[in-house]
Write a protein that holds these residues in place. Structure first.
Motif, PDB file in Angstrom:
ATOM      1  N   ILE A  98       0.822  -1.208   0.000  1.00 58.42           N
ATOM      2  CA  ILE A  98       0.000   0.000   0.000  1.00 58.42           C
ATOM      3  C   ILE A  98       0.861   1.266   0.000  1.00 58.42           C
ATOM      4  O   ILE A  98       0.677   2.158  -0.803  1.00 58.42           O
ATOM      5  CB  ILE A  98      -0.934  -0.020   1.238  1.00 58.42           C
ATOM      6  N   ARG A  99       1.818   1.329   0.932  1.00 60.75           N
ATOM      7  CA  ARG A  99       2.597   2.568   1.089  1.00 60.75           C
ATOM      8  C   ARG A  99       3.458   2.807  -0.146  1.00 60.75           C
ATOM      9  O   ARG A  99       4.244   1.961  -0.535  1.00 60.75           O
ATOM     10  CB  ARG A  99       3.524   2.470   2.308  1.00 60.75           C
ATOM     11  N   GLY A 100       3.326   3.964  -0.710  1.00 58.23           N
ATOM     12  CA  GLY A 100       4.151   4.312  -1.867  1.00 58.23           C
ATOM     13  C   GLY A 100       3.572   3.803  -3.168  1.00 58.23           C
ATOM     14  O   GLY A 100       3.659   4.470  -4.186  1.00 58.23           O
ATOM     15  N   ALA A 101       2.954   2.604  -3.155  1.00 57.60           N
ATOM     16  CA  ALA A 101       2.430   2.056  -4.401  1.00 57.60           C
ATOM     17  C   ALA A 101       0.989   2.498  -4.626  1.00 57.60           C
ATOM     18  O   ALA A 101       0.645   3.026  -5.668  1.00 57.60           O
ATOM     19  CB  ALA A 101       2.519   0.540  -4.378  1.00 57.60           C
ATOM     20  N   LYS A 102       0.136   2.280  -3.649  1.00 59.29           N
ATOM     21  CA  LYS A 102      -1.274   2.640  -3.811  1.00 59.29           C
ATOM     22  C   LYS A 102      -1.628   3.925  -3.078  1.00 59.29           C
ATOM     23  O   LYS A 102      -2.641   4.552  -3.355  1.00 59.29           O
ATOM     24  CB  LYS A 102      -2.176   1.495  -3.333  1.00 59.29           C
ATOM     25  N   VAL A 103      -0.829   4.286  -2.073  1.00 61.99           N
ATOM     26  CA  VAL A 103      -1.051   5.540  -1.358  1.00 61.99           C
ATOM     27  C   VAL A 103       0.238   6.359  -1.373  1.00 61.99           C
ATOM     28  O   VAL A 103       1.287   5.882  -0.930  1.00 61.99           O
ATOM     29  CB  VAL A 103      -1.444   5.292   0.125  1.00 61.99           C
ATOM     30  N   GLY A 104       0.154   7.581  -1.880  1.00 59.28           N
ATOM     31  CA  GLY A 104       1.289   8.490  -1.802  1.00 59.28           C
ATOM     32  C   GLY A 104       1.053   9.448  -0.646  1.00 59.28           C
ATOM     33  O   GLY A 104      -0.084   9.857  -0.401  1.00 59.28           O
ATOM     34  N   VAL A 180       3.652  10.795  -6.118  1.00 60.39           N
ATOM     35  CA  VAL A 180       2.878  10.423  -7.318  1.00 60.39           C
ATOM     36  C   VAL A 180       3.641   9.454  -8.234  1.00 60.39           C
ATOM     37  O   VAL A 180       3.108   9.011  -9.251  1.00 60.39           O
ATOM     38  CB  VAL A 180       2.436  11.663  -8.145  1.00 60.39           C
ATOM     39  N   ALA A 181       4.891   9.115  -7.867  1.00 60.89           N
ATOM     40  CA  ALA A 181       5.763   8.340  -8.762  1.00 60.89           C
ATOM     41  C   ALA A 181       5.080   7.074  -9.294  1.00 60.89           C
ATOM     42  O   ALA A 181       5.148   6.776 -10.472  1.00 60.89           O
ATOM     43  CB  ALA A 181       7.067   7.989  -8.052  1.00 60.89           C
ATOM     44  N   CYS A 182       4.416   6.340  -8.420  1.00 57.05           N
ATOM     45  CA  CYS A 182       3.839   5.057  -8.845  1.00 57.05           C
ATOM     46  C   CYS A 182       2.370   5.180  -9.213  1.00 57.05           C
ATOM     47  O   CYS A 182       1.644   4.183  -9.199  1.00 57.05           O
ATOM     48  CB  CYS A 182       4.034   4.019  -7.749  1.00 57.05           C
ATOM     49  N   THR A 183       1.922   6.394  -9.529  1.00 55.18           N
ATOM     50  CA  THR A 183       0.510   6.662  -9.859  1.00 55.18           C
ATOM     51  C   THR A 183      -0.412   5.990  -8.844  1.00 55.18           C
ATOM     52  O   THR A 183      -1.160   5.060  -9.156  1.00 55.18           O
ATOM     53  CB  THR A 183       0.152   6.150 -11.278  1.00 55.18           C
ATOM     54  N   PRO A 184      -0.364   6.471  -7.603  1.00 53.21           N
ATOM     55  CA  PRO A 184      -1.165   5.828  -6.559  1.00 53.21           C
ATOM     56  C   PRO A 184      -2.656   6.078  -6.762  1.00 53.21           C
ATOM     57  O   PRO A 184      -3.045   7.004  -7.471  1.00 53.21           O
ATOM     58  CB  PRO A 184      -0.677   6.520  -5.276  1.00 53.21           C
ATOM     59  N   ASP A 185      -3.476   5.246  -6.131  1.00 52.36           N
ATOM     60  CA  ASP A 185      -4.920   5.458  -6.178  1.00 52.36           C
ATOM     61  C   ASP A 185      -5.324   6.616  -5.270  1.00 52.36           C
ATOM     62  O   ASP A 185      -6.345   7.245  -5.471  1.00 52.36           O
ATOM     63  CB  ASP A 185      -5.646   4.194  -5.699  1.00 52.36           C
ATOM     64  N   LEU A 186      -4.511   6.838  -4.236  1.00 51.05           N
ATOM     65  CA  LEU A 186      -4.861   7.827  -3.222  1.00 51.05           C
ATOM     66  C   LEU A 186      -3.621   8.609  -2.800  1.00 51.05           C
ATOM     67  O   LEU A 186      -2.549   8.024  -2.604  1.00 51.05           O
ATOM     68  CB  LEU A 186      -5.429   7.080  -1.996  1.00 51.05           C
ATOM     69  N   ILE A 187      -3.785   9.928  -2.660  1.00 53.50           N
ATOM     70  CA  ILE A 187      -2.712  10.736  -2.074  1.00 53.50           C
ATOM     71  C   ILE A 187      -3.233  11.301  -0.759  1.00 53.50           C
ATOM     72  O   ILE A 187      -4.332  11.866  -0.704  1.00 53.50           O
ATOM     73  CB  ILE A 187      -2.297  11.895  -3.003  1.00 53.50           C
ATOM     74  N   LEU A 188      -2.455  11.116   0.296  1.00 45.44           N
ATOM     75  CA  LEU A 188      -2.782  11.717   1.590  1.00 45.44           C
ATOM     76  C   LEU A 188      -1.833  12.900   1.775  1.00 45.44           C
ATOM     77  O   LEU A 188      -0.621  12.715   1.867  1.00 45.44           O
ATOM     78  CB  LEU A 188      -2.559  10.721   2.730  1.00 45.44           C
TER      79      LEU A 188
END
Ligand SMILES: Nc1ncnc2c1ncn2[C@@H]1O[C@H](COP(=O)(O)OP(=O)(O)OP(=O)(O)O)[C@@H](O)[C@H]1O
Ligand code: SF4
Ligand SMILES: [Mg+2]
Length: 338
Positions: A98-104, A180-188
């Protein structure tokens, strides 16, 4: 430059689902109930703003999602789901995924989030190698491209710089590039622009907004400043003493606030408040979260207090009318939460 790729979650699944989140900081001296029953959903492409004064639990809520809280924090929730991954009781594998990949994540202080002894190019390339499986040369190329996309001039030359060679605004741009590097689904983004001066703040907000729109990433934008949040959130959650007290569409909330605390916050924000020229401070302070809260947590500061506010938690009213209040400010038609 290649068009930014879009995140992976399907249209219907909320990118973020939090149900009945409670966070208690435990210590030998006392327990602080920092988050008390927060529930929210964020859809793909949506911007949710979370506002409230210092200590109301905004950061704790955001950090609980990716479990970046100290071990003294006890996290209990009926559900935490990110991009379809259940994080209610996460395994180390789920968290890494999740961390870094799906959530930035973007925090207030880029200085403490960046590694001082690593070049910014390597720091941007790291998640690409870790999560997207890019090789060294490919990740380095992508890092330079990202650096350009977040508005750093001469990106090809700057990738070899260390964080101390950059200004505060540039460091925050690097944090955004990493997020945003890994085009996450969510940015916090937690107070992502608070430490910056007003001009740089506006530039960083523009950048975030542009990237969010281009990629369709959902964004949770945490700030104590309702003016900033009101500028670009789709919906706003107002937190007070560890709870969400109002959660509505941004235009409705700003034009016809229902919770007396939201109305007071608007009075304090001269840019978006209605007739007042001078901001009116909200008198008093929030309750001590180290003690049990009975009834409404805002009642000591509320001018609209009615009898049941002292005994009954207005929390369930949030789902019904969009505000956790027994005597809301704007008139509410039955069953309407928007
Ligand atoms: N590591 C910790 N240990 C103990 N208590 C904590 C810890 N972190 C936060 N708290 C407490 O939890 C409550 C919520 O804090 P939190 O940082 O989530 O608020 P916030 O809304 O983000 O505030 P701010 O606007 O100042 O960033 C506060 O009472 C705070 O003192
Ligand atoms: S529930 Fe009562 S005390 Fe709380 S905000 Fe509403 S009117 Fe005020
Ligand atoms: Mg905070």
């Amino acid at each position: 430059m290649a068009a930014p790729s879009r995140p992976t979650t399907d249209e219907q699944t909320p990118v973020l689902e939090i149900e009945e989140l409670h966070v208690t900081f435990r210590s030998r001296r006392r327990d602080v109930r920092a988050v008390r029953g927060v529930s929210l959903k964020v859809q793909r492409g949506e911007v949710l703003g979370i506002v409230g004064e210092s200590g109301c639990g905004k950061s704790t809520t955001a950090l609980a999602v990716t479990r970046l809280l100290p071990t003294t924090a006890e996290i209990v929730a009926t559900r935490i789901r990110v991009a379809g991954v259940d994080l209610t009781s996460p395994s180390v594998r789920d968290l890494t995924k999740i961390r870094g990949a799906k959530v930035g994540m973007i925090f207030q202080d880029p200085t403490s989030s960046l590694n001082p002894s690593m070049t910014i190019g390597d720091q941007i390339a790291e998640p690409l190698r870790l999560h997207a499986g890019l090789g060294r040369a490919e990740a380095a190329r992508a890092a330079a491209e990202l650096l350009g996309r977040v508005g750093i001039a001469d990106a090809q030359q700057r990738v070899g710089d260390y964080p101390h060679q950059l200004s505060g605004g540039q460091r925050q741009r690097v944090m955004i590039a990493i997020a945003v590097a890994c085009t996450p689904d969510l940015i916090l983004a937690d107070e992502a622009t608070t430490a910056l001066d007003v001009t740089v703040q506006a530039e960083i907000l523009d950048l975030l907004r542009g990237l969010q729109r281009d990629t369709g990433t959902a964004l949770v934008f945490v700030s104590h400043d309702l003016g900033v949040v009101g500028d670009f959130a789709d919906r706003v959650a107002v937190m007070y003493a560890g709870q969400i007290v109002e959660l509505r569409d941004v235009r409705d909330l700003l034009s016809r606030p229902r919770h007396p605390y939201t109305a007071a916050l608007l009075e304090c924000a001269p840019r978006i408040g209605t007739a007042r020229r001078l901001p009116t401070p909200i008198l008093g302070g929030p309750p001590d979260l180290g003690r049990p809260v009975v009834g409404c947590a805002f009642r000591a500061r509320c001018a609209r207090v009615v009898e049941r506010c002292a005994t009954d938690d207005p929390g369930p009213e949030l789902e019904r009318i969009g505000a956790a209040c027994w005597n809301p400010v704007s008139s509410v038609s039955q069953g309407s939460a928007s």
